[in-house]
Motif scaffolding. Sequence first.
Motif, PDB file in Angstrom:
ATOM      1  N   GLY A   1      46.022  38.385  27.527  1.00 58.71           N
ATOM      2  CA  GLY A   1      46.023  37.303  28.459  1.00 58.71           C
ATOM      3  C   GLY A   1      45.065  36.682  28.764  1.00 58.71           C
ATOM      4  N   VAL A   2      45.336  35.283  29.091  1.00 56.77           N
ATOM      5  CA  VAL A   2      44.483  34.377  29.772  1.00 56.77           C
ATOM      6  C   VAL A   2      44.817  33.873  31.023  1.00 56.77           C
ATOM      7  N   GLU A   3      43.849  34.177  32.315  1.00 58.83           N
ATOM      8  CA  GLU A   3      44.445  33.974  33.525  1.00 58.83           C
ATOM      9  C   GLU A   3      43.408  33.362  34.284  1.00 58.83           C
ATOM     10  N   THR A   4      43.595  32.073  35.012  1.00 61.59           N
ATOM     11  CA  THR A   4      42.542  31.603  35.949  1.00 61.59           C
ATOM     12  C   THR A   4      42.413  32.226  37.252  1.00 61.59           C
ATOM     13  N   LEU A   5      41.356  32.752  37.477  1.00 64.60           N
ATOM     14  CA  LEU A   5      40.937  33.511  38.766  1.00 64.60           C
ATOM     15  C   LEU A   5      39.661  32.880  39.348  1.00 64.60           C
ATOM     16  N   ASP A   6      39.487  32.969  40.684  1.00 61.75           N
ATOM     17  CA  ASP A   6      38.493  32.207  41.219  1.00 61.75           C
ATOM     18  C   ASP A   6      37.059  33.274  41.114  1.00 61.75           C
ATOM     19  N   HIS A   7      36.996  33.835  42.220  1.00 63.53           N
ATOM     20  CA  HIS A   7      35.745  34.683  42.541  1.00 63.53           C
ATOM     21  C   HIS A   7      36.306  35.922  43.347  1.00 63.53           C
ATOM     22  N   PRO A   8      36.754  36.782  42.517  1.00 63.28           N
ATOM     23  CA  PRO A   8      37.350  38.194  43.247  1.00 63.28           C
ATOM     24  C   PRO A   8      36.186  39.215  43.250  1.00 63.28           C
ATOM     25  N   SER A   9      36.178  40.237  44.107  1.00 59.54           N
ATOM     26  CA  SER A   9      35.408  41.066  44.281  1.00 59.54           C
ATOM     27  C   SER A   9      35.533  42.009  42.951  1.00 59.54           C
ATOM     28  N   ASP A  10      34.568  42.811  42.614  1.00 56.04           N
ATOM     29  CA  ASP A  10      34.890  43.903  41.491  1.00 56.04           C
ATOM     30  C   ASP A  10      36.071  44.759  42.088  1.00 56.04           C
ATOM     31  N   LYS A  11      36.420  45.063  42.994  1.00 59.60           N
ATOM     32  CA  LYS A  11      37.443  45.980  43.249  1.00 59.60           C
ATOM     33  C   LYS A  11      38.630  45.101  43.123  1.00 59.60           C
ATOM     34  N   GLN A  12      38.715  43.872  43.558  1.00 58.04           N
ATOM     35  CA  GLN A  12      39.977  42.945  43.557  1.00 58.04           C
ATOM     36  C   GLN A  12      40.377  42.833  42.077  1.00 58.04           C
ATOM     37  N   LEU A  13      39.567  42.552  41.178  1.00 55.54           N
ATOM     38  CA  LEU A  13      39.652  42.342  39.942  1.00 55.54           C
ATOM     39  C   LEU A  13      40.169  43.427  39.170  1.00 55.54           C
ATOM     40  N   ALA A  14      39.610  44.604  39.330  1.00 52.07           N
ATOM     41  CA  ALA A  14      39.971  45.774  38.726  1.00 52.07           C
ATOM     42  C   ALA A  14      41.506  46.171  39.018  1.00 52.07           C
ATOM     43  N   ALA A  15      41.736  45.882  40.331  1.00 53.02           N
ATOM     44  CA  ALA A  15      43.189  46.161  40.791  1.00 53.02           C
ATOM     45  C   ALA A  15      43.932  45.086  40.208  1.00 53.02           C
TER      46      ALA A  15
ATOM     47  N   ASP B   1      42.841  46.574  24.767  1.00 52.35           N
ATOM     48  CA  ASP B   1      43.545  45.579  25.392  1.00 52.35           C
ATOM     49  C   ASP B   1      42.669  44.728  26.311  1.00 52.35           C
ATOM     50  N   ILE B   2      42.554  43.631  26.080  1.00 50.23           N
ATOM     51  CA  ILE B   2      41.701  42.610  26.856  1.00 50.23           C
ATOM     52  C   ILE B   2      42.397  41.375  27.714  1.00 50.23           C
ATOM     53  N   LEU B   3      42.006  41.488  28.839  1.00 47.09           N
ATOM     54  CA  LEU B   3      42.539  40.404  29.763  1.00 47.09           C
ATOM     55  C   LEU B   3      41.173  39.515  29.940  1.00 47.09           C
ATOM     56  N   VAL B   4      41.498  38.190  29.704  1.00 50.06           N
ATOM     57  CA  VAL B   4      40.221  37.019  29.824  1.00 50.06           C
ATOM     58  C   VAL B   4      40.378  36.348  31.160  1.00 50.06           C
ATOM     59  N   VAL B   5      39.660  35.968  31.876  1.00 48.85           N
ATOM     60  CA  VAL B   5      39.726  35.652  33.416  1.00 48.85           C
ATOM     61  C   VAL B   5      38.701  34.796  33.653  1.00 48.85           C
ATOM     62  N   GLY B   6      38.829  33.605  34.645  1.00 50.96           N
ATOM     63  CA  GLY B   6      37.720  33.065  35.070  1.00 50.96           C
ATOM     64  C   GLY B   6      38.192  31.895  35.818  1.00 50.96           C
ATOM     65  N   PRO B   7      37.263  31.235  36.663  1.00 52.32           N
ATOM     66  CA  PRO B   7      37.552  29.909  37.232  1.00 52.32           C
ATOM     67  C   PRO B   7      37.615  28.531  36.538  1.00 52.32           C
ATOM     68  N   SER B   8      36.795  28.715  35.503  1.00 48.23           N
ATOM     69  CA  SER B   8      36.338  27.283  34.853  1.00 48.23           C
ATOM     70  C   SER B   8      37.040  27.475  33.227  1.00 48.23           C
TER      71      SER B   8
ATOM     72  N   ARG C   1      44.601  46.181  36.595  1.00 45.66           N
ATOM     73  CA  ARG C   1      45.627  47.166  36.276  1.00 45.66           C
ATOM     74  C   ARG C   1      47.212  46.780  36.580  1.00 45.66           C
ATOM     75  N   HIS C   2      47.072  45.921  37.580  1.00 44.67           N
ATOM     76  CA  HIS C   2      48.667  45.506  38.046  1.00 44.67           C
ATOM     77  C   HIS C   2      49.108  44.567  36.732  1.00 44.67           C
ATOM     78  N   TYR C   3      48.135  43.835  36.239  1.00 40.86           N
ATOM     79  CA  TYR C   3      48.550  42.768  35.131  1.00 40.86           C
ATOM     80  C   TYR C   3      48.999  43.767  33.805  1.00 40.86           C
ATOM     81  N   PHE C   4      48.203  44.760  33.638  1.00 40.54           N
ATOM     82  CA  PHE C   4      48.897  45.491  32.453  1.00 40.54           C
ATOM     83  C   PHE C   4      50.055  46.329  32.646  1.00 40.54           C
ATOM     84  N   VAL C   5      50.404  46.578  33.962  1.00 36.70           N
ATOM     85  CA  VAL C   5      51.595  47.480  34.439  1.00 36.70           C
ATOM     86  C   VAL C   5      52.874  46.334  34.155  1.00 36.70           C
TER      87      VAL C   5
END
Length: 125
Positions: A96-110, A66-73, A113-117
């Motif tokens: 899924g594909v989501e727009t995210l700016d520049h989270p820390s590694d821990k923020q992105l991992a969290a 299962d893959i989530l693709v994220v990024g700011p651009s 996890r939340h996204y897939f729940v």
Amino acid sequence: MTTRIAAVWIDHKEAKLFHIEPEGFDVRTIAAPYHYVARKADEQGRHAGSADYYQLVADALKDASDILVVGPSSAKLDFIRHLHKHNHVIEAKVRGVETLDHPSDKQLAAYVRHYFVEHQPHAST
């Protein structure tokens, strides 16, 4: 067999690949080749070496289920287009594909996890 969740945070400069486990995560970075934006109207938005870059990212995700693709651009959408043209196996794993700016590694991992729940299919009763 356990589900291996992955996420890729991608822009035109680098991709950060996250393999998420219940007890932690690991991160790998793939740098994009030097790129330029072409001046011709029909080449706007295309970057030199981007197909090779996107293929390296896709290859690094081959073990994920299962893959989530994220990024700011727009790179995340360019990556999805690359998968659609060249790698249907990986494309089918994108949830899924989501727009995210520049989270820390821990923020992105969290976030992942939340996204897939939140996006798990609910069992019918």
